[in-house]
Design a protein around this motif. Structure first.
Motif, PDB file in Angstrom:
ATOM      1  N   ALA A 177       0.838  -1.110   0.122  1.00 21.76           N
ATOM      2  CA  ALA A 177      -0.112  -0.040  -0.005  1.00 21.76           C
ATOM      3  C   ALA A 177       0.757   1.220   0.110  1.00 21.76           C
ATOM      4  CB  ALA A 177      -0.704  -0.070   1.094  1.00 21.76           C
ATOM      5  N   LEU A 178       1.784   1.333   0.710  1.00 20.46           N
ATOM      6  CA  LEU A 178       2.777   2.502   1.005  1.00 20.46           C
ATOM      7  C   LEU A 178       3.698   2.692  -0.248  1.00 20.46           C
ATOM      8  CD1 LEU A 178       3.521   2.548   4.956  1.00 20.46           C
ATOM      9  CD2 LEU A 178       1.854   3.956   3.420  1.00 20.46           C
ATOM     10  N   CYS A 179       4.234   1.688  -0.951  1.00 22.72           N
ATOM     11  CA  CYS A 179       4.966   1.497  -2.123  1.00 22.72           C
ATOM     12  C   CYS A 179       4.335   1.670  -3.398  1.00 22.72           C
ATOM     13  CB  CYS A 179       6.154   0.700  -1.761  1.00 22.72           C
ATOM     14  SG  CYS A 179       7.033   0.817  -0.196  1.00 22.72           S
ATOM     15  N   ASP A 180       3.146   1.622  -3.507  1.00 29.68           N
ATOM     16  CA  ASP A 180       2.625   1.362  -5.086  1.00 29.68           C
ATOM     17  C   ASP A 180       3.027   2.659  -5.666  1.00 29.68           C
ATOM     18  OD1 ASP A 180       0.472   2.191  -6.802  1.00 29.68           O
ATOM     19  OD2 ASP A 180      -0.043   0.180  -6.383  1.00 29.68           O
ATOM     20  N   ARG A 181       3.587   2.113  -6.884  1.00 29.23           N
ATOM     21  CA  ARG A 181       4.369   3.330  -7.804  1.00 29.23           C
ATOM     22  C   ARG A 181       3.267   4.220  -8.375  1.00 29.23           C
ATOM     23  NH1 ARG A 181       8.129   5.262  -7.396  1.00 29.23           N
ATOM     24  NH2 ARG A 181       8.503   5.673  -9.747  1.00 29.23           N
ATOM     25  N   GLN A 182       1.900   3.946  -8.363  1.00 32.87           N
ATOM     26  CA  GLN A 182       0.977   4.512  -8.961  1.00 32.87           C
ATOM     27  C   GLN A 182       0.157   5.592  -7.957  1.00 32.87           C
ATOM     28  OE1 GLN A 182       0.231   4.747 -12.212  1.00 32.87           O
ATOM     29  NE2 GLN A 182       1.933   3.339 -12.318  1.00 32.87           N
ATOM     30  N   GLU A 183       0.146   5.193  -6.645  1.00 31.59           N
ATOM     31  CA  GLU A 183      -0.151   5.971  -5.696  1.00 31.59           C
ATOM     32  C   GLU A 183       0.522   7.127  -4.915  1.00 31.59           C
ATOM     33  OE1 GLU A 183      -3.467   6.110  -4.972  1.00 31.59           O
ATOM     34  OE2 GLU A 183      -3.795   4.590  -6.659  1.00 31.59           O
ATOM     35  N   HIS A 184       1.865   6.616  -4.705  1.00 33.98           N
ATOM     36  CA  HIS A 184       2.933   7.185  -4.136  1.00 33.98           C
ATOM     37  C   HIS A 184       2.647   7.776  -2.905  1.00 33.98           C
ATOM     38  CE1 HIS A 184       4.522   7.659  -7.941  1.00 33.98           C
ATOM     39  NE2 HIS A 184       3.485   8.454  -8.540  1.00 33.98           N
ATOM     40  N   ALA A 185       1.922   6.800  -1.960  1.00 37.73           N
ATOM     41  CA  ALA A 185       1.658   7.055  -0.633  1.00 37.73           C
ATOM     42  C   ALA A 185       2.849   7.452   0.362  1.00 37.73           C
ATOM     43  CB  ALA A 185       0.844   5.889   0.056  1.00 37.73           C
ATOM     44  N   LEU A 186       3.950   6.618   0.085  1.00 41.08           N
ATOM     45  CA  LEU A 186       4.967   6.909   0.910  1.00 41.08           C
ATOM     46  C   LEU A 186       5.778   8.378   0.678  1.00 41.08           C
ATOM     47  CD1 LEU A 186       7.051   5.577   3.201  1.00 41.08           C
ATOM     48  CD2 LEU A 186       8.588   4.780   1.041  1.00 41.08           C
ATOM     49  N   ASP A 187       5.715   8.526  -0.423  1.00 45.07           N
ATOM     50  CA  ASP A 187       6.020  10.176  -0.836  1.00 45.07           C
ATOM     51  C   ASP A 187       5.359  11.104  -0.239  1.00 45.07           C
ATOM     52  OD1 ASP A 187       8.417   8.949  -2.395  1.00 45.07           O
ATOM     53  OD2 ASP A 187       7.295   9.065  -4.233  1.00 45.07           O
ATOM     54  N   ALA A 188       3.962  10.607  -0.387  1.00 39.86           N
ATOM     55  CA  ALA A 188       2.772  11.826   0.211  1.00 39.86           C
ATOM     56  C   ALA A 188       3.058  11.884   1.645  1.00 39.86           C
ATOM     57  CB  ALA A 188       1.568  11.301  -0.123  1.00 39.86           C
ATOM     58  N   LEU A 189       3.231  10.950   2.455  1.00 39.58           N
ATOM     59  CA  LEU A 189       3.753  10.988   3.782  1.00 39.58           C
ATOM     60  C   LEU A 189       5.089  11.691   3.882  1.00 39.58           C
ATOM     61  CD1 LEU A 189       2.915   7.392   5.205  1.00 39.58           C
ATOM     62  CD2 LEU A 189       1.906   9.578   5.898  1.00 39.58           C
ATOM     63  N   GLN A 190       6.011  11.341   3.322  1.00 34.76           N
ATOM     64  CA  GLN A 190       7.377  12.196   3.328  1.00 34.76           C
ATOM     65  C   GLN A 190       7.160  13.594   3.254  1.00 34.76           C
ATOM     66  OE1 GLN A 190      10.865  10.309   2.041  1.00 34.76           O
ATOM     67  NE2 GLN A 190      11.266  11.842   0.834  1.00 34.76           N
ATOM     68  N   TYR A 191       6.092  13.775   2.141  1.00 35.61           N
ATOM     69  CA  TYR A 191       6.082  15.364   2.059  1.00 35.61           C
ATOM     70  C   TYR A 191       5.406  15.961   3.251  1.00 35.61           C
ATOM     71  CZ  TYR A 191       4.310  19.925   0.181  1.00 35.61           C
ATOM     72  OH  TYR A 191       3.550  20.942  -0.122  1.00 35.61           O
ATOM     73  N   LEU A 192       4.294  15.351   3.755  1.00 32.07           N
ATOM     74  CA  LEU A 192       3.699  15.871   5.130  1.00 32.07           C
ATOM     75  C   LEU A 192       4.459  15.989   6.067  1.00 32.07           C
ATOM     76  CD1 LEU A 192       0.078  13.893   4.750  1.00 32.07           C
ATOM     77  CD2 LEU A 192       0.505  16.391   4.206  1.00 32.07           C
ATOM     78  N   ALA A 193       5.563  14.834   6.181  1.00 36.19           N
ATOM     79  CA  ALA A 193       6.451  14.985   7.515  1.00 36.19           C
ATOM     80  C   ALA A 193       7.328  16.197   7.343  1.00 36.19           C
ATOM     81  CB  ALA A 193       7.220  13.632   7.346  1.00 36.19           C
ATOM     82  N   ASN A 194       7.828  16.530   6.108  1.00 34.19           N
ATOM     83  CA  ASN A 194       8.719  17.492   5.838  1.00 34.19           C
ATOM     84  C   ASN A 194       8.027  18.762   6.069  1.00 34.19           C
ATOM     85  OD1 ASN A 194      11.747  16.856   4.988  1.00 34.19           O
ATOM     86  ND2 ASN A 194      10.491  15.474   4.175  1.00 34.19           N
ATOM     87  N   ALA A 195       6.778  19.016   5.546  1.00 39.77           N
ATOM     88  CA  ALA A 195       6.132  20.082   5.904  1.00 39.77           C
ATOM     89  C   ALA A 195       5.477  20.571   6.982  1.00 39.77           C
ATOM     90  CB  ALA A 195       5.038  20.177   4.909  1.00 39.77           C
ATOM     91  N   THR A 196       5.120  19.356   8.046  1.00 37.97           N
ATOM     92  CA  THR A 196       4.718  19.572   9.188  1.00 37.97           C
ATOM     93  C   THR A 196       5.741  19.658  10.171  1.00 37.97           C
ATOM     94  OG1 THR A 196       2.537  18.089   8.542  1.00 37.97           O
ATOM     95  CG2 THR A 196       3.173  18.314  10.819  1.00 37.97           C
ATOM     96  N   LEU A 197       6.559  18.958  10.161  1.00 38.31           N
ATOM     97  CA  LEU A 197       7.609  18.961  11.026  1.00 38.31           C
ATOM     98  C   LEU A 197       8.545  20.099  11.053  1.00 38.31           C
ATOM     99  CD1 LEU A 197       8.400  15.277  11.134  1.00 38.31           C
ATOM    100  CD2 LEU A 197       7.469  16.467  13.017  1.00 38.31           C
ATOM    101  N   ASN A 198       8.662  20.825   9.898  1.00 39.65           N
ATOM    102  CA  ASN A 198       9.331  21.957   9.627  1.00 39.65           C
ATOM    103  C   ASN A 198       8.572  23.322   9.676  1.00 39.65           C
ATOM    104  OD1 ASN A 198      12.021  21.198   9.560  1.00 39.65           O
ATOM    105  ND2 ASN A 198      11.552  20.180   7.556  1.00 39.65           N
ATOM    106  N   LEU A 199       7.352  23.131  10.088  1.00 42.33           N
ATOM    107  CA  LEU A 199       6.522  24.356  10.203  1.00 42.33           C
ATOM    108  C   LEU A 199       6.681  25.122  11.595  1.00 42.33           C
ATOM    109  CD1 LEU A 199       3.846  25.437   8.876  1.00 42.33           C
ATOM    110  CD2 LEU A 199       2.608  24.113  10.530  1.00 42.33           C
ATOM    111  N   GLU A 200       6.949  26.488  11.203  1.00 42.83           N
ATOM    112  CA  GLU A 200       7.149  27.245  12.201  1.00 42.83           C
ATOM    113  C   GLU A 200       8.518  27.006  13.137  1.00 42.83           C
ATOM    114  OE1 GLU A 200       4.156  27.874  15.076  1.00 42.83           O
ATOM    115  OE2 GLU A 200       2.773  28.387  13.566  1.00 42.83           O
ATOM    116  N   VAL A 201       9.535  26.377  12.261  1.00 42.40           N
ATOM    117  CA  VAL A 201      10.804  26.209  12.569  1.00 42.40           C
ATOM    118  C   VAL A 201      11.558  26.842  11.886  1.00 42.40           C
ATOM    119  CG1 VAL A 201      12.684  24.437  12.730  1.00 42.40           C
ATOM    120  CG2 VAL A 201      10.333  23.776  13.295  1.00 42.40           C
ATOM    121  N   GLU A 202      12.659  27.870  12.515  1.00 41.31           N
ATOM    122  CA  GLU A 202      13.673  28.745  11.744  1.00 41.31           C
ATOM    123  C   GLU A 202      14.312  27.887  10.818  1.00 41.31           C
ATOM    124  OE1 GLU A 202      14.088  31.902  12.381  1.00 41.31           O
ATOM    125  OE2 GLU A 202      12.625  32.121  13.806  1.00 41.31           O
ATOM    126  N   PRO A 203      14.284  28.571   9.544  1.00 39.94           N
ATOM    127  CA  PRO A 203      15.077  27.695   8.376  1.00 39.94           C
ATOM    128  C   PRO A 203      16.404  27.142   8.709  1.00 39.94           C
ATOM    129  CG  PRO A 203      14.169  29.969   7.860  1.00 39.94           C
ATOM    130  CD  PRO A 203      13.898  29.873   9.140  1.00 39.94           C
TER     131      PRO A 203
END
Length: 176
Positions: A60-86
């Motif tokens: 489910a996470l590694c399906d090449r058509q769905e890109h779920a793992l990439d989506a989770l990674q994007y969310l992790a980077n966006a969320t965990l770096n939100l309001e963090v000094e660059p």
């Protein structure tokens, strides 16, 4: 002045925040898994280790058509770096099994093959079906070939990476 981004304390904080965030997201998705962490080259790696239904979760996470793992990674980077000094932000990579490592090897092979074809034929090559993260990696790998140029064109989800000989890229830009 010490760069706190590279300190052991900063690394530990990034890993702890990432582990907690990903464990919460997996729990919300009813995915039973442990999250292990490691710092590699100032990048926080969060590895998902399913405790139940491992094959189904990996599929489910590694399906090449769905890109779920990439989506989770994007969310992790966006969320965990939100309001963090660059200068204190961290790059997070999500892994399950050896998917990222295996895919990275596949991308390197793809680059070698494309470089060989473009050099031998002199014709541009288009690479489709890559995620934005994969295109970024391929751009990086292609930067090692000074005789080649590359760029992306099109709109998601049909964006493609184009590889040309530099002489062809210069001729194309003169015609435009």
């Amino acid at each position: 002045m010490t760069d706190t981004r590279h300190s052991d304390d900063a690394h530990a904080q990034h890993l702890e925040r990432g582990q907690q965030w990903l464990a919460s997201v997996l729990q919300l998705g009813a995915i039973e898994a442990e999250v292990t962490t490691a710092m590699l080259n100032d990048e926080a790696w969060l590895t998902i280790e399913p405790t139940d239904r491992a094959e189904a979760i990996m599929t489910a996470l590694c399906d090449r058509q769905e890109h779920a793992l990439d989506a989770l990674q994007y969310l992790a980077n966006a969320t965990l770096n939100l309001e963090v000094e660059p200068d204190l932000q961290c790059s997070y990579t999500l892994e399950i099994g050896d998917y990222r490592k295996t895919r990275d090897a596949e991308l390197k092979d793809l680059v070698r093959d494309v470089v060989e074809r473009v050099r031998s034929s002199g014709q541009a090559e288009e690479l489709a079906g890559l995620t934005s993260a994969e295109r970024r990696e391929v751009h990086h790998y292609l930067s090692e070939y000074p005789d080649l140029a590359n760029h992306s064109h099109g709109q998601e989800p049909h964006r493609k990476l184009v590889v040309t000989l530099k002489a062809d890229a210069n001729a194309d830009s003169m015609q435009a």
